[in-house]
Design a protein around this motif. Structure first.
Motif, PDB file in Angstrom:
ATOM      1  N   ASN A 172      18.249  -0.834   3.690  1.00 46.85           N
ATOM      2  CA  ASN A 172      18.614  -1.940   4.569  1.00 46.85           C
ATOM      3  C   ASN A 172      18.362  -3.265   3.861  1.00 46.85           C
ATOM      4  OD1 ASN A 172      18.779  -3.932   6.568  1.00 46.85           O
ATOM      5  ND2 ASN A 172      17.894  -2.633   8.151  1.00 46.85           N
ATOM      6  N   PRO A 173      19.394  -3.866   3.253  1.00 48.26           N
ATOM      7  CA  PRO A 173      19.195  -5.121   2.501  1.00 48.26           C
ATOM      8  C   PRO A 173      18.582  -6.246   3.326  1.00 48.26           C
ATOM      9  CG  PRO A 173      21.317  -4.156   1.971  1.00 48.26           C
ATOM     10  CD  PRO A 173      20.773  -3.356   3.113  1.00 48.26           C
ATOM     11  N   GLU A 174      18.916  -6.339   4.593  1.00 51.60           N
ATOM     12  CA  GLU A 174      18.331  -7.405   5.407  1.00 51.60           C
ATOM     13  C   GLU A 174      16.843  -7.170   5.628  1.00 51.60           C
ATOM     14  OE1 GLU A 174      19.601 -10.379   6.232  1.00 51.60           O
ATOM     15  OE2 GLU A 174      21.115  -9.622   4.841  1.00 51.60           O
ATOM     16  N   ALA A 175      16.467  -5.902   5.801  1.00 52.33           N
ATOM     17  CA  ALA A 175      15.041  -5.585   5.925  1.00 52.33           C
ATOM     18  C   ALA A 175      14.303  -5.891   4.628  1.00 52.33           C
ATOM     19  CB  ALA A 175      14.869  -4.117   6.305  1.00 52.33           C
ATOM     20  N   GLN A 176      14.947  -5.700   3.509  1.00 53.25           N
ATOM     21  CA  GLN A 176      14.351  -6.031   2.215  1.00 53.25           C
ATOM     22  C   GLN A 176      14.111  -7.534   2.108  1.00 53.25           C
ATOM     23  OE1 GLN A 176      17.221  -4.458  -0.551  1.00 53.25           O
ATOM     24  NE2 GLN A 176      16.995  -2.364   0.239  1.00 53.25           N
TER      25      GLN A 176
ATOM     26  N   PRO B 151       0.799  -1.237   0.000  1.00 55.01           N
ATOM     27  CA  PRO B 151       0.000   0.000   0.000  1.00 55.01           C
ATOM     28  C   PRO B 151       0.824   1.274   0.000  1.00 55.01           C
ATOM     29  CG  PRO B 151      -0.123  -1.120   2.131  1.00 55.01           C
ATOM     30  CD  PRO B 151       0.516  -2.072   1.177  1.00 55.01           C
ATOM     31  N   GLU B 152       1.972   1.276   0.661  1.00 53.18           N
ATOM     32  CA  GLU B 152       2.839   2.444   0.716  1.00 53.18           C
ATOM     33  C   GLU B 152       4.274   2.010   0.471  1.00 53.18           C
ATOM     34  OE1 GLU B 152       1.827   5.497   1.046  1.00 53.18           O
ATOM     35  OE2 GLU B 152      -0.288   5.069   1.503  1.00 53.18           O
ATOM     36  N   PRO B 153       5.110   2.893  -0.035  1.00 54.74           N
ATOM     37  CA  PRO B 153       6.525   2.522  -0.189  1.00 54.74           C
ATOM     38  C   PRO B 153       7.123   2.146   1.166  1.00 54.74           C
ATOM     39  CG  PRO B 153       6.058   4.594  -1.311  1.00 54.74           C
ATOM     40  CD  PRO B 153       4.843   4.269  -0.493  1.00 54.74           C
ATOM     41  N   PRO B 154       7.790   0.999   1.284  1.00 54.93           N
ATOM     42  CA  PRO B 154       8.393   0.580   2.562  1.00 54.93           C
ATOM     43  C   PRO B 154       9.694   1.332   2.821  1.00 54.93           C
ATOM     44  CG  PRO B 154       8.832  -1.059   0.885  1.00 54.93           C
ATOM     45  CD  PRO B 154       7.967  -0.010   0.242  1.00 54.93           C
TER      46      PRO B 154
ATOM     47  N   ASP C 227      13.814  -9.647   4.550  1.00 54.45           N
ATOM     48  CA  ASP C 227      12.778 -10.034   5.517  1.00 54.45           C
ATOM     49  C   ASP C 227      11.385  -9.703   4.994  1.00 54.45           C
ATOM     50  OD1 ASP C 227      14.730 -10.922   7.259  1.00 54.45           O
ATOM     51  OD2 ASP C 227      14.724  -9.105   8.495  1.00 54.45           O
ATOM     52  N   LEU C 228      11.233  -8.534   4.392  1.00 51.32           N
ATOM     53  CA  LEU C 228       9.933  -8.131   3.868  1.00 51.32           C
ATOM     54  C   LEU C 228       9.473  -9.069   2.761  1.00 51.32           C
ATOM     55  CD1 LEU C 228       7.546  -6.177   3.577  1.00 51.32           C
ATOM     56  CD2 LEU C 228       9.004  -4.748   2.104  1.00 51.32           C
ATOM     57  N   VAL C 229      10.355  -9.358   1.817  1.00 52.11           N
ATOM     58  CA  VAL C 229       9.996 -10.238   0.703  1.00 52.11           C
ATOM     59  C   VAL C 229       9.667 -11.638   1.219  1.00 52.11           C
ATOM     60  CG1 VAL C 229      10.809 -11.307  -1.427  1.00 52.11           C
ATOM     61  CG2 VAL C 229      11.360  -8.914  -0.947  1.00 52.11           C
ATOM     62  N   ALA C 230      10.470 -12.142   2.154  1.00 51.19           N
ATOM     63  CA  ALA C 230      10.222 -13.481   2.705  1.00 51.19           C
ATOM     64  C   ALA C 230       8.874 -13.547   3.409  1.00 51.19           C
ATOM     65  CB  ALA C 230      11.337 -13.859   3.669  1.00 51.19           C
ATOM     66  N   ALA C 231       8.501 -12.475   4.095  1.00 50.55           N
ATOM     67  CA  ALA C 231       7.207 -12.469   4.792  1.00 50.55           C
ATOM     68  C   ALA C 231       6.050 -12.440   3.798  1.00 50.55           C
ATOM     69  CB  ALA C 231       7.136 -11.261   5.725  1.00 50.55           C
ATOM     70  N   VAL C 232       6.178 -11.652   2.739  1.00 55.48           N
ATOM     71  CA  VAL C 232       5.105 -11.541   1.744  1.00 55.48           C
ATOM     72  C   VAL C 232       4.871 -12.874   1.037  1.00 55.48           C
ATOM     73  CG1 VAL C 232       4.464 -10.476  -0.453  1.00 55.48           C
ATOM     74  CG2 VAL C 232       5.400  -9.059   1.387  1.00 55.48           C
TER      75      VAL C 232
ATOM     76  N   TRP D 123       4.973 -23.484  -5.748  1.00 49.68           N
ATOM     77  CA  TRP D 123       5.797 -23.574  -6.959  1.00 49.68           C
ATOM     78  C   TRP D 123       7.269 -23.531  -6.568  1.00 49.68           C
ATOM     79  CZ3 TRP D 123       7.985 -19.384 -10.299  1.00 49.68           C
ATOM     80  CH2 TRP D 123       8.486 -19.899 -11.501  1.00 49.68           C
ATOM     81  N   GLU D 124       8.095 -22.757  -7.267  1.00 54.34           N
ATOM     82  CA  GLU D 124       9.532 -22.677  -6.989  1.00 54.34           C
ATOM     83  C   GLU D 124       9.874 -21.541  -6.026  1.00 54.34           C
ATOM     84  OE1 GLU D 124      11.573 -24.854  -7.991  1.00 54.34           O
ATOM     85  OE2 GLU D 124      10.625 -25.834  -9.730  1.00 54.34           O
ATOM     86  N   VAL D 125       8.849 -20.901  -5.482  1.00 54.74           N
ATOM     87  CA  VAL D 125       9.107 -19.701  -4.687  1.00 54.74           C
ATOM     88  C   VAL D 125       9.929 -19.996  -3.428  1.00 54.74           C
ATOM     89  CG1 VAL D 125       8.053 -17.774  -3.463  1.00 54.74           C
ATOM     90  CG2 VAL D 125       7.078 -18.567  -5.630  1.00 54.74           C
ATOM     91  N   PRO D 126       9.693 -21.075  -2.679  1.00 51.77           N
ATOM     92  CA  PRO D 126      10.536 -21.333  -1.502  1.00 51.77           C
ATOM     93  C   PRO D 126      12.027 -21.398  -1.847  1.00 51.77           C
ATOM     94  CG  PRO D 126       8.590 -22.698  -1.402  1.00 51.77           C
ATOM     95  CD  PRO D 126       8.570 -22.047  -2.757  1.00 51.77           C
ATOM     96  N   GLY D 127      12.374 -22.018  -2.966  1.00 55.79           N
ATOM     97  CA  GLY D 127      13.774 -22.062  -3.381  1.00 55.79           C
ATOM     98  C   GLY D 127      14.299 -20.691  -3.779  1.00 55.79           C
ATOM     99  N   MET D 128      13.435 -19.876  -4.395  1.00 53.55           N
ATOM    100  CA  MET D 128      13.834 -18.521  -4.749  1.00 53.55           C
ATOM    101  C   MET D 128      14.109 -17.697  -3.493  1.00 53.55           C
ATOM    102  SD  MET D 128      11.081 -17.892  -7.849  1.00 53.55           S
ATOM    103  CE  MET D 128      11.639 -16.238  -8.283  1.00 53.55           C
ATOM    104  N   LEU D 129      13.277 -17.871  -2.454  1.00 54.62           N
ATOM    105  CA  LEU D 129      13.500 -17.147  -1.213  1.00 54.62           C
ATOM    106  C   LEU D 129      14.800 -17.578  -0.547  1.00 54.62           C
ATOM    107  CD1 LEU D 129       9.903 -17.154   0.313  1.00 54.62           C
ATOM    108  CD2 LEU D 129      11.078 -15.256  -0.828  1.00 54.62           C
ATOM    109  N   ALA D 130      15.121 -18.854  -0.635  1.00 54.47           N
ATOM    110  CA  ALA D 130      16.388 -19.324  -0.071  1.00 54.47           C
ATOM    111  C   ALA D 130      17.567 -18.708  -0.819  1.00 54.47           C
ATOM    112  CB  ALA D 130      16.445 -20.850  -0.125  1.00 54.47           C
ATOM    113  N   ALA D 131      17.455 -18.649  -2.150  1.00 52.20           N
ATOM    114  CA  ALA D 131      18.527 -18.040  -2.948  1.00 52.20           C
ATOM    115  C   ALA D 131      18.634 -16.545  -2.679  1.00 52.20           C
ATOM    116  CB  ALA D 131      18.271 -18.296  -4.432  1.00 52.20           C
TER     117      ALA D 131
END
Length: 408
Positions: free
Chosen positions: A248-252, A239-242, A254-259, A265-273
């Motif tokens: 902060n790359p680690e915050a980025q 809804p708003e720019p985070p 964390d945000l993507v992993a939470a979303v 599909w292949e998303v869990p492996g993409m999150l690990a990468a």
């Protein structure tokens, strides 16, 4: 290439001097054309070298004529990716539809170019590096227009004076902030954020993109050829720019992993990468809309002035066309008249392409279940035949021929 510690306050008497901030597509193309028209050009780039690789970019419509006139078209044709297929998947990874990419992007098969950003940057740099001063690992720290030029203070400590300064330093332009004010007044957030990175190609993909969707979320794997790596893109509605995550790359991560925590599909492996990726690029999907692209002796080009967002697929083409138009407009005019001509003859083309948001790529990321089903129905009905006519906005500007003689 001139090292930073050799920056010195030198003015030429016979050639107008221009500092270009940014050695990306817009900056290098502008340097090429300014040099062609007789300007003494310096390009300052905060990175230590040109960025290699990068997500593929498109060169379409009017921009194709720009690279042809630069005589780098053959080199780009050799680097052309020629994406053959775009496959859409549902939440479980089942195929929804497979289409020719041009039917969505508005491109023209056999005419438009798709190349790695690094290949385009290298072609532009090679075309101009012997004639232009490049200063890497430095950037503009301050601008002062109180005199007869622009006094520039560099982050590395150097000072120089130029007749003009051009910001070609991207969506979050430092030059724009110094000359026009905070980014927030020109920033148009489009409701999405994205994370891009590369990972090993263990998927058997070649010259194709696979796109997984649920409402408000998309995950794409993009294979540009028979390479060991693929480009990954995780795009999501927000809804708003985070703002807290941007620096902060680690915050980025964390945000993507939470979303995408419950994605299949292949998303869990993409999150690990993503956790281990050393080339993560995270940003908001945005446009820059400005009432003016110049202030005194400072002007902007490319994303710094009019970023259209990747949803239009036109950022690179606007950068190339804008650079050509800005340099040519200055060729036989002073800065005031030249900047005015640049805006007058280029703005309609820019606006038409920015307004492509809502068409083509923008329809790929629906935010509701109903909109997603409507999009899927549209995809199933699309012909797989390549497009023979591009969108009118892509070719809406006929390039003028500019006189080559410099103004003294």
């Amino acid at each position: 290439m001139i090292p930073t510690d050799l920056l010195r306050n030198v003015r030429t008497t016979s050639r107008r001097t221009v500092l270009v901030s940014g050695a990306g597509v817009a900056g290098s193309a502008l340097a090429f054309w300014l040099n062609r028209y007789g300007f003494a050009v310096t390009v300052v780039e905060k990175a230590g070298a040109l960025r290699a690789g990068g997500y593929p970019v498109d060169v379409r419509g009017t921009a194709l004529e720009v690279v042809r006139r630069m005589r780098i078209l053959p080199q780009l044709l050799d680097a052309h990716i020629d994406l053959s297929r775009l496959t859409f998947l549902d939440a479980d990874g089942g195929e929804v539809a497979s289409v020719d990419p041009h039917t969505l992007t508005g491109g023209v098969a056999g005419q438009d170019l798709e190349v790695r950003r690094g290949d385009l940057s290298d072609a532009l740099y090679t075309a101009v590096r012997d004639d232009v001063e490049f200063v890497f690992h430095d950037s503009i720290d301050a601008l002062d227009q109180s005199g007869h030029g622009v006094d520039v203070t560099f982050r590395g400590g150097g000072r120089r004076t130029f007749d003009m300064v051009i910001g070609a330093d991207g969506l979050h332009s430092r030059t724009r902030t110094l000359a026009f004010g905070p980014e927030e007044q020109f920033h148009r957030y489009l409701g999405y954020c994205f994370a891009g990175f590369t990972l090993r190609n263990t998927f058997g993909l070649s010259h194709e993109t696979v796109l997984w969707n649920t409402p408000g979320r998309a995950a794409a794997l993009y294979a540009v050829g028979d390479h060991d790596d693929v480009h990954a893109l995780l795009n999501f509605a927000h809804p708003e720019p985070p703002l807290d995550a941007f620096r902060n790359p680690e915050a980025q991560r964390d945000l993507v992993a939470a979303v995408f925590a419950d994605a299949r599909w292949e998303v869990p492996g993409m999150l690990a990468a993503l956790r281990d990726a050393d080339d993560l690029f995270f940003d908001a999907v945005s446009q820059i809309r400005m009432p003016r692209w110049s202030s005194g002796r400072v002007a902007l080009v490319g994303d710094a002035a009019y970023a259209p967002s990747f949803l239009t697929g036109q950022g690179t083409s606007l950068a190339l066309v804008g650079a050509y138009m800005l340099a040519g407009s200055l060729a036989n005019r002073n800065h005031t008249a030249g900047f005015a001509a640049y805006e007058h003859h280029t703005r309609e083309f820019v606006t038409a392409n920015q307004d492509q948001v809502g068409e083509g790529d923008a329809t790929l990321f629906p935010t509701t279940a109903r909109a997603l089903e409507q999009r899927n129905d549209m995809l199933r009905n699309l012909s797989a035949m390549p497009s023979t006519e591009g969108r009118p906005a892509h070719s809406a500007l006929a390039l003028p021929e500019f006189a080559c003689g410099p103004m003294r």
